[in-house]
Scaffold this motif. Structure first.
Motif, short mmCIF file in Angstrom:
data_model
loop_
_atom_site.label_atom_id
_atom_site.label_comp_id
_atom_site.label_asym_id
_atom_site.label_seq_id
_atom_site.Cartn_x
_atom_site.Cartn_y
_atom_site.Cartn_z
N GLN A 71 0.82 -1.20 0.00
CA GLN A 71 0.00 0.00 0.00
C GLN A 71 0.86 1.26 0.00
OE1 GLN A 71 -2.38 -0.22 3.64
NE2 GLN A 71 -0.96 1.12 4.69
N ILE A 72 0.28 2.32 -0.54
CA ILE A 72 0.89 3.64 -0.52
C ILE A 72 -0.19 4.61 -0.04
CG2 ILE A 72 1.97 5.48 -1.87
CD1 ILE A 72 2.67 3.34 -3.95
N SER B 33 1.32 2.65 -10.72
CA SER B 33 1.81 1.89 -11.88
C SER B 33 3.15 1.24 -11.58
CB SER B 33 1.94 2.81 -13.10
OG SER B 33 0.70 3.25 -13.56
N LEU B 34 4.04 2.02 -10.98
CA LEU B 34 5.37 1.50 -10.65
C LEU B 34 5.32 0.48 -9.53
CD1 LEU B 34 7.40 4.83 -10.73
CD2 LEU B 34 7.45 3.02 -12.44
N SER B 35 4.50 0.74 -8.52
CA SER B 35 4.47 -0.10 -7.33
C SER B 35 3.84 -1.45 -7.57
CB SER B 35 3.72 0.62 -6.20
OG SER B 35 4.36 1.82 -5.86
N PHE B 36 2.78 -1.46 -8.39
CA PHE B 36 2.02 -2.69 -8.57
C PHE B 36 2.22 -3.34 -9.93
CE2 PHE B 36 -0.72 -0.02 -5.66
CZ PHE B 36 -0.30 -0.66 -4.51
N ILE C 90 -4.52 7.25 -1.86
CA ILE C 90 -4.44 5.92 -1.27
C ILE C 90 -4.42 4.86 -2.37
CG2 ILE C 90 -5.62 4.23 0.21
CD1 ILE C 90 -6.86 6.68 1.68
N ALA C 91 -3.44 3.96 -2.29
CA ALA C 91 -3.36 2.82 -3.22
C ALA C 91 -3.07 1.57 -2.41
CB ALA C 91 -2.26 3.06 -4.25
N LEU D 9 -6.83 -3.79 -7.06
CA LEU D 9 -6.30 -2.53 -6.57
C LEU D 9 -7.42 -1.62 -6.06
CD1 LEU D 9 -3.69 -1.65 -9.33
CD2 LEU D 9 -3.34 -2.91 -7.20
N GLU D 10 -7.13 -0.95 -4.97
CA GLU D 10 -8.01 0.07 -4.42
C GLU D 10 -7.29 1.41 -4.58
OE1 GLU D 10 -9.59 1.24 0.04
OE2 GLU D 10 -9.53 -0.90 -0.53
#
Length: 429
Positions: free
Chosen positions: A153-154, A211-214, A251-252, A259-260
């Protein structure tokens, strides 16, 4: 000492910040990059415009071809902002075999897949650290430091303008309109503040980080968005009474390959560090399955913080620690992930109603919530008038769908005048 020539497209706030850093930190930059950096050209609209910074007219140009056709220029820094011209210039620059550094979140959020493919084809580097959170090195953290993690999460405050406005409303007790006017006077908000106060800026930045994180392409139009225009002084007051501070959060989260993604005003527990990020500062909290929780903090905007990120990217290119093919392109990931509909998301909610000052209103409201499997944690109705009263309360965790269904029925109850506010609560669990 080797020398490299660069060009800057745009000489506004960030462009002048880059210029200042290259001049003031020249020795340090030379040591760290092993290059002397020369700004050979600066693209501007009006060569004759008076500027606070003294720049030789010989390096100023209003023609992009002067930069594209100059083979001695190896790196181009795009800082003109906007969409169409910026995208066109970046494509032409890369096809001329020049590396790109940009702070343009709008272009990255919309056309990163196309631009990364061109960069790979032309064997040039494409860096964009300054597109998110100004001086905070969040892109480098995700791409390098956290590559051993599965990011879960971010959560971040990634828009300095809205954070300044909410901080002023909270700490000084002024209205949204007053805080916005002050932000505009100080240069923190544009004359048209739509992109900031309505959440678009944060959405573009969240799309890039997610995009980068997931490892998946994110369409920013699929991200749920609410701005802060409707946050009132009364909401600020009640948030404090309940033990919260209102912030605009991006929030991600990922769970079960879904994905939320959402940007909206949020009640943050006052004891949480995120609640104490004030003024134009940004903060981003990342949770990885190996490292746990990390929190980054710093100035998210401004000439020098953003310029610092830009110059950092220039130095990275000069060090050439990565190959062009290493530049992350989320669009090529085959593992496309579903984005949850907003009604599927769950959280606690703060709700404020305007009601007639009658006995039994709370009972009727609680009954409707109970019918939709929602229970109330806390209630306050301490400000009463002869005929009406605000009624504010906090619910237990519930789906947005159940909240929406409940409020649709509640607004038709006999003594309900208006549903004034609905704000989600983040518990950071």
């Amino acid at each position: 000492m080797k020398k490299v020539k660069i060009a800057i497209l745009g000489f506004g706030n960030v462009g002048t910040g880059v210029w200042k850093i290259l001049l003031e930190n020249k020795k340090e930059i030379m040591k760290r990059s092993n290059y002397e950096i020369e700004v050979a050209k600066i693209l501007i609209k009006d060569i004759n415009k008076k500027r606070d910074i003294i720049v030789s007219k010989e390096i100023l140009t209003d023609n992009i071809d002067d930069i594209i056709n100059d083979e001695s220029i190896k790196i181009v820094v795009e800082l003109i902002g906007g969409c169409d011209d910026a995208k066109e210039y970046m494509i032409r620059v890369m096809k001329a075999k020049k590396h790109i550094v940009t702070a343009n979140k709008l272009v990255i959020a919309n056309w990163s897949d196309e631009l990364f493919k061109i960069a790979e084809k032309e064997k040039v580097l494409f860096y964009y650290e300054a597109s998110v959170a100004g001086g905070i090195p969040i892109i480098r953290e995700i791409n390098e430091s956290l590559t051993a993690n599965r990011i879960q999460q971010i959560i971040g405050i990634i828009n300095g303008t809205t954070n300044y406005i909410l901080s002023k409303m909270t700490n000084d007790g002024i209205s949204f309109d007053e805080a916005l006017k002050e932000a505009q006077e100080k240069g923190y908000a544009e004359a048209d503040p739509t992109s900031d106060v309505d959440g678009y800026d944060a959405v573009y930045k969240l799309a890039i980080m997610a995009s980068l994180s997931f490892g998946t392409k994110i369409n920013h139009d699929a991200i749920y968005r609410e701005g802060i225009r409707n946050i009132s002084s009364l909401d600020i007051k009640y948030a404090k009474k309940f033990g919260y501070t209102i912030k605009l959060l991006a929030i991600a989260k990922e769970e079960s390959n879904k994905l939320e993604l959402r940007v909206h005003p949020t009640l943050v527990p006052t004891i949480h560090p995120m609640a104490n990020v004030n003024d134009v500062f940004n903060s981003i909290m990342i949770k990885g399955n190996a490292v746990g929780e990390l929190m980054l903090y710093g100035r998210g905007a401004g000439d020098l913080p953003t310029g610092s990120a830009v110059v950092g990217d220039i130095i990275s290119i000069l060090r050439n620690n990565v190959k062009p093919s290493d530049v992350s392109d989320a669009s090529e990931q085959s593992n496309l992930k579903e984005i949850k509909k907003s009604e599927e998301n769950e959280s606690k909610f703060y709700i404020r109603l305007n009601i007639n000052n009658k006995v039994g209103v709370l009972r009727d409201v609680a009954k409707v919530f109970a019918e939709n499997n929602i229970s109330i944690i806390s209630v306050t109705e301490d400000v009463r008038h002869d005929d009406y009263a605000p009624l504010a309360f906090i619910t237990h965790k519930s789906s947005e769908k159940n909240i929406k269904n409940s409020l649709e029925k509640i607004k038709w109850l006999e003594n309900i005048n208006k549903i004034e506010s609905i704000i989600r609560i983040e518990s950071f669990n």
